[in-house]
Design a protein around this motif. Structure first.
Motif, short mmCIF file in Angstrom:
data_model
loop_
_atom_site.label_atom_id
_atom_site.label_comp_id
_atom_site.label_asym_id
_atom_site.label_seq_id
_atom_site.Cartn_x
_atom_site.Cartn_y
_atom_site.Cartn_z
N SER A 62 8.36 34.11 -17.75
CA SER A 62 7.52 34.38 -18.91
C SER A 62 8.11 35.48 -19.79
CB SER A 62 6.11 34.78 -18.47
OG SER A 62 5.52 33.74 -17.74
N THR A 63 8.65 36.51 -19.17
CA THR A 63 9.26 37.60 -19.92
C THR A 63 10.47 37.11 -20.70
OG1 THR A 63 8.52 39.17 -18.25
CG2 THR A 63 10.27 39.91 -19.73
N PHE A 75 4.97 34.27 -7.90
CA PHE A 75 4.44 35.09 -8.99
C PHE A 75 5.54 35.90 -9.66
CE2 PHE A 75 2.48 39.00 -10.62
CZ PHE A 75 1.60 38.44 -11.53
N ASP A 76 6.46 36.47 -8.86
CA ASP A 76 7.58 37.22 -9.43
C ASP A 76 8.45 36.33 -10.31
OD1 ASP A 76 6.79 39.57 -8.21
OD2 ASP A 76 8.13 39.34 -6.49
N PHE A 121 7.48 33.62 -11.87
CA PHE A 121 6.69 33.31 -13.07
C PHE A 121 6.74 34.45 -14.07
CE2 PHE A 121 2.63 33.76 -15.28
CZ PHE A 121 2.66 32.59 -16.05
N VAL A 122 6.61 35.68 -13.60
CA VAL A 122 6.64 36.84 -14.50
C VAL A 122 8.02 36.96 -15.16
CG1 VAL A 122 6.53 39.36 -14.59
CG2 VAL A 122 4.80 38.08 -13.33
N LYS A 123 9.08 36.78 -14.38
CA LYS A 123 10.43 36.85 -14.95
C LYS A 123 10.64 35.76 -15.99
CE LYS A 123 12.69 38.87 -10.92
NZ LYS A 123 13.62 38.64 -9.81
N GLU A 170 3.92 35.69 -3.46
CA GLU A 170 4.52 36.82 -4.18
C GLU A 170 5.83 36.41 -4.84
OE1 GLU A 170 4.75 39.72 -1.07
OE2 GLU A 170 2.79 40.57 -1.58
#
Length: 45
Positions: free
Chosen positions: A26-27, A19-20, A22-24, A16
């Motif tokens: 990517s954003t 993934f968090d 990675f999302v940050k 988790e």
């Protein structure tokens, strides 16, 4: 060979967090790319 898998008992805290992150990331990359495109469009005017 080991114990059979029981659904919902696996520790996924590291997954988790990864993934968090990675999302940050990517954003932020997407925002920088959009800002760069807007800047280039304004300068080229």
């Amino acid at each position: 060979m080991g114990e059979p898998h029981k659904h919902g008992e696996m520790d996924i805290t590291v997954h988790e967090k990864t993934f968090d992150a990675f999302v940050k990331w990517s954003t932020r990359v997407a925002i920088v790319a959009i800002c760069a495109l807007i800047f280039m469009a304004l300068v080229n005017g």
